[in-house]
Scaffold this active site. Structure first.
Site, PDB file in Angstrom:
ATOM      1  N   CYS A 193       0.805  -1.221   0.000  1.00  0.00           N
ATOM      2  CA  CYS A 193       0.000   0.000   0.000  1.00  0.00           C
ATOM      3  C   CYS A 193       0.840   1.273   0.000  1.00  0.00           C
ATOM      4  CB  CYS A 193      -0.950  -0.011   1.198  1.00  0.00           C
ATOM      5  SG  CYS A 193      -2.039  -1.454   1.195  1.00  0.00           S
ATOM      6  N   HIS A 328      -1.750   7.973   6.321  1.00  0.00           N
ATOM      7  CA  HIS A 328      -2.139   6.733   5.654  1.00  0.00           C
ATOM      8  C   HIS A 328      -3.467   6.254   6.227  1.00  0.00           C
ATOM      9  CE1 HIS A 328      -1.679   3.096   3.363  1.00  0.00           C
ATOM     10  NE2 HIS A 328      -1.811   2.351   4.441  1.00  0.00           N
ATOM     11  N   HIS A 364      -9.891   2.620   0.990  1.00  0.00           N
ATOM     12  CA  HIS A 364      -8.458   2.320   0.907  1.00  0.00           C
ATOM     13  C   HIS A 364      -8.161   1.754  -0.474  1.00  0.00           C
ATOM     14  CE1 HIS A 364      -4.470   1.208   1.644  1.00  0.00           C
ATOM     15  NE2 HIS A 364      -4.613   0.264   2.546  1.00  0.00           N
TER      16      HIS A 364
END
Length: 498
Positions: A193, A328, A364
């Site tokens: 990610c 994040h 996400h």
């Protein structure tokens, strides 16, 4: 450490609720969320076959909510590339998103046509795509169960899916470079990610070493959505309520999404000399990897702190000079808590640090998560507004007593506009960028003299071969490269190191 400033001269995206960066920023500024149930047909199987409950989710999912891209087919034009439309048509939409977003970024930068010294770095997780899965089904069922193959393909195309879709990891970057005429090459990376920001840092490196003059950096995430739903439920990472609430006490897991984002990059001095638009200036970037830690999904605060400090060391600025941090923050209680502690350590000397997470808006986006955050920050820098993170709730208790403050309402951005973006991935891949508004002055003397840049470009084109004269390895309980060779080529078992 000197980091020659890099200008963001173009942007492109395919994101939930937005097929261009300006629409994406308008959604962020308005506090809109782009999460929804799965569009009809996206799962390719009846919903009732795969829906389960939190208590009974083996090979099932307890939610269908995600950030989906819709309406792309109506705007994508496969013409005008250096490859014909027929070469493009059989490829998975993942390839189409890369072509569309990359071309959009180059067009905004005023860079079209063949670019002999242009390149691409693409973040891309190696997850199965829908078309790749369909190809595998076709091959297996054609051999084993032709009657089931015909039943599954009824109402869809009956021909074998394009075999190129097997190569959904590296081929999208190479194909895009050929289609866009990028002569400096292209490659893909998987840093989980954190892939987006890794791509940005490595693209900056190519500009710094003079081997390219224009670089595209971006990421794409379009796996088979059912694979993600079932997989993240198996990991117990998915929100039980289907709500994305990063940095909130009520957060109960992530809501995944899909999308692609790109930025076109040039050395700042070159961009200004060429009259290119400058949407932001990358002042520094920091990468780190955790190594052995708490496990695949257990983030390390120490690794995150290291990446952030490396970025500010490269930029030559203090963390407390930052006026907005795009975290994040995925909405998982453990991950958000680790990040909050790490950020509080790095920004502890500041008086007030507004923070937020775009995952409340679009979910996400995995490999593309950092690019969505960067595009949000670029919009905020340009508009002079620090946007709110939508979703009512109480901020994490860990933030109390720290300078970190979750923005619940948009604010006018007073003072110098400097922002930061974080992205942290499975297995401990950590990345942090420092990004300025174009009018924020940098350190004197950081840009390299033109003669040095020309020398770097010449060296890049005339590198002498480099010989590997020795190797060493310690893998598992092996003690040498020879042990590795015997294990890899001879089949000898080598267990984990103590």
């Amino acid at each position: 450490m000197d980091f020659e400033p890099i200008a963001v001269v173009g942007r492109g995206c395919v994101l939930p609720g937005a097929l261009d960066p300006d629409t994406f920023w308008a959604n962020i500024a308005a506090g809109r969320t782009s999460l929804s149930p799965a569009p009809a047909g996206r799962w390719r199987v009846p919903r009732r076959w795969v829906m389960g409950s939190v208590d009974d989710c083996a090979d099932r999912t307890w939610t269908e909510v995600a950030g989906y891209v819709e309406g792309f087919e109506s705007v994508f034009d496969p013409r005008g590339f250096a490859v014909g439309p027929q070469e493009i048509s059989g490829l998975d939409p993942l390839f189409h998103w890369v072509l569309y977003g990359a071309r959009q970024a180059l067009a905004e930068a005023g860079r079209s046509g063949p670019l002999p010294r242009g390149g691409l770095v693409l973040g891309n997780l190696s997850y199965p795509t829908q078309t790749g899965a369909a190809f595998a089904e076709h091959v297996w069922l054609s051999e084993q169960r032709p009657e089931l193959r015909d039943a599954l393909l009824r109402g869809a195309r009956r021909t074998r899916p394009d075999a190129r879709n097997r190569f959904s990891s590296g081929l999208p970057a190479v194909f895009a470079a050929r289609a866009l005429g990028l002569g400096a090459g292209a490659w893909s990376l998987d840093a989980a990610c954190a892939s987006s920001l890794y791509a940005v840092k490595l693209a900056c490196d190519r500009l710094h070493d003079g081997s390219a003059d224009v670089m595209l950096a971006g990421a794409v995430s379009r796996p088979d959505p059912l694979y993600l739903h079932v997989g993240f439920c198996a990991l117990s990472a998915t929100s039980r309520t289907g709500r994305s609430r990063p940095l909130r006490q009520e957060a109960d897991g992530l809501v995944h999404g899909e999308g692609a984002g790109f930025v076109a990059l040039m050395r700042l001095a070159d961009a200004r000399a060429a009259g290119a638009p400058v949407f932001g200036v990358i002042r520094g970037a920091g990468l780190s990897n955790d190594g052995r830690g708490a496990g695949l999904v257990g983030p390390s605060g120490e690794g995150q702190v290291r990446a952030m400090r490396l970025a500010y060391e490269a930029a030559g600025v203090a963390p407390e000079s930052v006026g907005l941090v795009e975290c994040h923050a995925t909405g998982t209680p453990v991950g958000d808590a680790v990040e909050a502690r790490a950020a509080a350590e790095v920004f502890g000397a500041a008086d007030d640090v507004p923070i937020g997470s775009v995952k409340a808006n679009v979910g996400h986006l995995l490999a593309s998560a950092g690019m969505a955050g960067l595009l949000k920050v670029l919009g905020a820098l340009g508009a002079g507004v620090r946007p709110a993170t939508p979703g009512a709730g109480r901020p994490l208790e860990l933030l109390s007593g720290t300078p970190l403050r979750v923005l619940t309402e948009p604010e006018e951005w007073t003072g110098a506009r400097r922002a930061a973006v974080s992205a942290f991935g499975f297995g401990g891949t950590n990345a942090h960028l420092v990004v300025d508004h174009p009018d924020v002055p940098g350190r004197a003397g950081v840009p390299r003299p033109p003669a040095r840049r020309r020398a770097g470009a010449a060296a890049a084109q005339n590198r002498a071969p480099v010989a590997v004269v020795a190797i060493g390895a310690r893998v598992g309980d092996g003690a040498s490269a020879e042990d590795l060779r015997r294990a890899g080529l001879g089949g000898e078992r080598r267990g984990p190191a103590p």
